[in-house]
Design an enzyme around this catalytic site. Sequence first.
Site, PDB file in Angstrom:
ATOM      1  N   HIS A  66      -1.391   0.552  -9.925  1.00  0.00           N
ATOM      2  CA  HIS A  66      -1.950  -0.382  -8.941  1.00  0.00           C
ATOM      3  C   HIS A  66      -2.592  -1.579  -9.651  1.00  0.00           C
ATOM      4  CE1 HIS A  66      -3.765  -0.679  -4.624  1.00  0.00           C
ATOM      5  NE2 HIS A  66      -3.455  -1.869  -5.113  1.00  0.00           N
TER       6      HIS A  66
ATOM      7  N   ARG B 151       0.856  -1.174   0.000  1.00  0.00           N
ATOM      8  CA  ARG B 151       0.000   0.000   0.000  1.00  0.00           C
ATOM      9  C   ARG B 151       0.897   1.230   0.000  1.00  0.00           C
ATOM     10  NH1 ARG B 151      -3.676  -2.550  -1.502  1.00  0.00           N
ATOM     11  NH2 ARG B 151      -5.764  -2.797  -0.593  1.00  0.00           N
TER      12      ARG B 151
ATOM     13  N   GLU C 119      -3.715   7.617  -4.451  1.00  0.00           N
ATOM     14  CA  GLU C 119      -4.074   7.122  -5.778  1.00  0.00           C
ATOM     15  C   GLU C 119      -5.395   7.741  -6.263  1.00  0.00           C
ATOM     16  OE1 GLU C 119      -4.083   2.868  -5.402  1.00  0.00           O
ATOM     17  OE2 GLU C 119      -1.935   2.797  -5.000  1.00  0.00           O
TER      18      GLU C 119
END
Length: 316
Positions: free
Chosen positions: A282, A235, A264
């Site tokens: 991602h 993360r 993000e």
Amino acid sequence: MTTTKAVLQVGPLMPAVQDSITTEYGAVRLPDNADERATFLAARGAEFGVAVTSGRFGVGTELMQQLPNLRAVVNFGVGYDTTDVAQAAERGIAVSNTPDVLNDCVADTALALYLDVLRRISTADRYVRRGDWLSKGNFPLATKASGKRVGIVGLGRIGKVIARRLEGFDCLVSYHNRRPVDGVPYEYRDSLIDLARNSDVLIVAAAGGPDSAGLINADVIEALGRDGYLINIARGSVVDETALVAALVKGKLAGAGLDVFAEEPKVPVELLGLDNVVVLPHLGSGTHETRADMAQLTLANLKRFLDDGTLETPVQ
């Protein structure tokens, strides 16, 4: 608590999941617009007993408070740090995720970043596409990927799969966890600084959430050093992004491979011009096969909870 089986969809989901929960369970989508959401929750928040969401959106503190009869959060994804699990525990709200089915693809992404950053694959691709091979000659030398000392931060389900793949590259693997892991052949280091100082590459595979926020801080990055590489498939919150960007811009790290970021889909603009940094949107688990397995497990969790109040893969 009122018992209700009404299903709320929080955030977008892949079509297979979204269509299924709408068709089979009459799921209602939570509005994205803040004003519409507030009006909706004031009028209907008490209707819903189950929320289906993803690791990106989750059911955060405020939203959970506005769902007084919530009994379960069914999460598409292995990460659940966007859900207020502390409040869920206090209120007896069950939480599920989709572990194991994505281990291979996330580990593959880690290895792809590892090879790309050290061997400069993406940079070399751009070199050819720009015509530099013709005009400037051979591409500059890169770094050998085999035989490196690799430190893994978080030797859980995904971390173990990454480690096994690295064995095929004759890498010397060590790791840091909250506690040593039984039955693994890798050296345990109880200090992150010590792990970083004794690694050529540091791969971050730790779970997200408040407990790991900023775990990879400026001191860890400094210990990794100007010849070290950082790979993050965990993360964005696990790494102090400001410290990481500063180290890369100042040449205090050899490079980085990043699939995740703090905010993000925003990526620090400073990274975009660095050829020693690979940035991905991602996509760790982003294959047809794995997303299908994740969808199936998400739906299985929802069905089981609505049938008997339990979950296939509850968060422990």
